[in-house]
Design a protein around this motif. Structure first.
Motif, PDB file in Angstrom:
ATOM      1  N   ASP A  75       0.823  -1.209   0.000  1.00 32.65           N
ATOM      2  CA  ASP A  75       0.000   0.000   0.000  1.00 32.65           C
ATOM      3  C   ASP A  75       0.857   1.260   0.000  1.00 32.65           C
ATOM      4  OD1 ASP A  75      -2.272  -1.534   0.013  1.00 32.65           O
ATOM      5  OD2 ASP A  75      -2.634  -1.334   2.163  1.00 32.65           O
ATOM      6  N   LYS A  76       1.897   1.242   0.814  1.00 30.27           N
ATOM      7  CA  LYS A  76       2.791   2.404   0.877  1.00 30.27           C
ATOM      8  C   LYS A  76       3.594   2.535  -0.411  1.00 30.27           C
ATOM      9  CE  LYS A  76       3.231   2.238   5.884  1.00 30.27           C
ATOM     10  NZ  LYS A  76       4.128   1.929   7.005  1.00 30.27           N
ATOM     11  N   ARG A  77       4.044   1.411  -0.916  1.00 36.59           N
ATOM     12  CA  ARG A  77       4.806   1.410  -2.167  1.00 36.59           C
ATOM     13  C   ARG A  77       3.972   1.998  -3.296  1.00 36.59           C
ATOM     14  NH1 ARG A  77       8.131  -3.687  -4.454  1.00 36.59           N
ATOM     15  NH2 ARG A  77       8.692  -2.829  -6.472  1.00 36.59           N
ATOM     16  N   THR A  78       2.719   1.595  -3.371  1.00 39.03           N
ATOM     17  CA  THR A  78       1.835   2.069  -4.423  1.00 39.03           C
ATOM     18  C   THR A  78       1.672   3.583  -4.366  1.00 39.03           C
ATOM     19  OG1 THR A  78       0.641  -0.023  -4.377  1.00 39.03           O
ATOM     20  CG2 THR A  78      -0.487   1.843  -5.390  1.00 39.03           C
ATOM     21  N   VAL A  79       1.384   4.090  -3.188  1.00 32.85           N
ATOM     22  CA  VAL A  79       1.179   5.535  -3.034  1.00 32.85           C
ATOM     23  C   VAL A  79       2.470   6.296  -3.347  1.00 32.85           C
ATOM     24  CG1 VAL A  79       0.656   7.341  -1.353  1.00 32.85           C
ATOM     25  CG2 VAL A  79      -0.722   5.280  -1.409  1.00 32.85           C
ATOM     26  N   LEU A  80       3.598   5.789  -2.876  1.00 30.17           N
ATOM     27  CA  LEU A  80       4.873   6.457  -3.124  1.00 30.17           C
ATOM     28  C   LEU A  80       5.213   6.471  -4.614  1.00 30.17           C
ATOM     29  CD1 LEU A  80       7.262   7.756  -1.532  1.00 30.17           C
ATOM     30  CD2 LEU A  80       8.416   5.566  -1.768  1.00 30.17           C
ATOM     31  N   VAL A  81       5.018   5.366  -5.297  1.00 31.28           N
ATOM     32  CA  VAL A  81       5.297   5.295  -6.737  1.00 31.28           C
ATOM     33  C   VAL A  81       4.412   6.268  -7.505  1.00 31.28           C
ATOM     34  CG1 VAL A  81       5.042   3.822  -8.780  1.00 31.28           C
ATOM     35  CG2 VAL A  81       6.258   2.963  -6.769  1.00 31.28           C
ATOM     36  N   LEU A  82       3.127   6.272  -7.198  1.00 30.46           N
ATOM     37  CA  LEU A  82       2.214   7.150  -7.928  1.00 30.46           C
ATOM     38  C   LEU A  82       2.482   8.628  -7.639  1.00 30.46           C
ATOM     39  CD1 LEU A  82      -1.131   5.146  -7.645  1.00 30.46           C
ATOM     40  CD2 LEU A  82       0.451   5.258  -9.588  1.00 30.46           C
ATOM     41  N   ALA A  83       2.827   8.951  -6.399  1.00 30.59           N
ATOM     42  CA  ALA A  83       3.061  10.355  -6.039  1.00 30.59           C
ATOM     43  C   ALA A  83       4.427  10.844  -6.504  1.00 30.59           C
ATOM     44  CB  ALA A  83       2.932  10.538  -4.526  1.00 30.59           C
ATOM     45  N   GLU A  84       5.462  10.112  -6.186  1.00 29.70           N
ATOM     46  CA  GLU A  84       6.818  10.596  -6.439  1.00 29.70           C
ATOM     47  C   GLU A  84       7.312  10.305  -7.846  1.00 29.70           C
ATOM     48  OE1 GLU A  84       8.375  12.558  -4.430  1.00 29.70           O
ATOM     49  OE2 GLU A  84       6.960  12.335  -2.780  1.00 29.70           O
ATOM     50  N   LEU A  85       6.997   9.153  -8.376  1.00 28.59           N
ATOM     51  CA  LEU A  85       7.538   8.780  -9.680  1.00 28.59           C
ATOM     52  C   LEU A  85       6.601   9.135 -10.826  1.00 28.59           C
ATOM     53  CD1 LEU A  85       9.135   5.371  -8.667  1.00 28.59           C
ATOM     54  CD2 LEU A  85      10.211   7.627  -8.783  1.00 28.59           C
TER      55      LEU A  85
END
Length: 178
Positions: A122-132
């Protein structure tokens, strides 16, 4: 609504990048990308435009990546042999200036995937979508079907956890260089 072929051409890179970033093993990336576009093809006529097409496709990518990761966890380690796949990061890019730049890019991509692998999905998904992918919190909330405040909280936690993972990796490198 643009035809499927246009949607495919415009969003293929987005889908491919994020399937990999969300932890689908290299050997299964092509299957996952195909699965995403099968869903897009079947449901394109049902897209209501309440969000952007990118957001809608990202929600499909997230579900497909989650399903692939869940399926891998369920399989016996003896049943799932590792299929040899082409490491897409190792394919030379003709735009690079030389072997040094290629190696730096390759190592950077491997390190990024290694660090992302240590985060909860869940955290990985949000981080990828927001930052990358540079999506906003409301877009991410729409893509994931979550409350925007939940996304903000999850993003803060993901950034904190990612910084801890980076700090551990730096500490390992410092220890190795002694």
């Amino acid at each position: 609504m643009p035809p499927f072929e246009v949607v495919y051409e415009e969003h293929f890179d987005l889908v491919f990048r994020n399937v990999r970033r969300l932890g689908v093993p290299d050997a299964l990336v092509d299957d996952a990308v195909q699965e995403v576009f099968l869903v897009v093809y079947r449901r394109l006529g049902q897209f209501e435009g309440r969000s952007s097409l990118k957001t809608w496709i990202c929600s499909i990518v997230t579900r497909v990546a989650s399903d692939h990761r869940r399926a891998l966890r369920r399989k016996s380690p003896h049943a799932c042999g590792k299929a040899e796949a082409v490491d897409v990061d190792s394919v030379p890019d003709e735009r690079t200036e030389g072997p040094h730049e290629h190696t730096v890019r390759l190592e950077g991509a491997r390190l990024l995937h290694k660090l992302l692998d240590e985060l909860e999905f869940d955290k990985r998904t949000v981080l990828v979508l927001a930052e990358l992918e540079q999506m906003t919190a409301p877009e991410i909330a729409d893509a994931l079907g979550e409350n925007v405040n939940t996304i903000y909280a999850r993003l803060r936690a993901a950034r904190r956890d990612f910084e801890q993972v980076v700090a551990r990796e730096r500490a390992r490198d410092t220890w190795r260089l002694r």
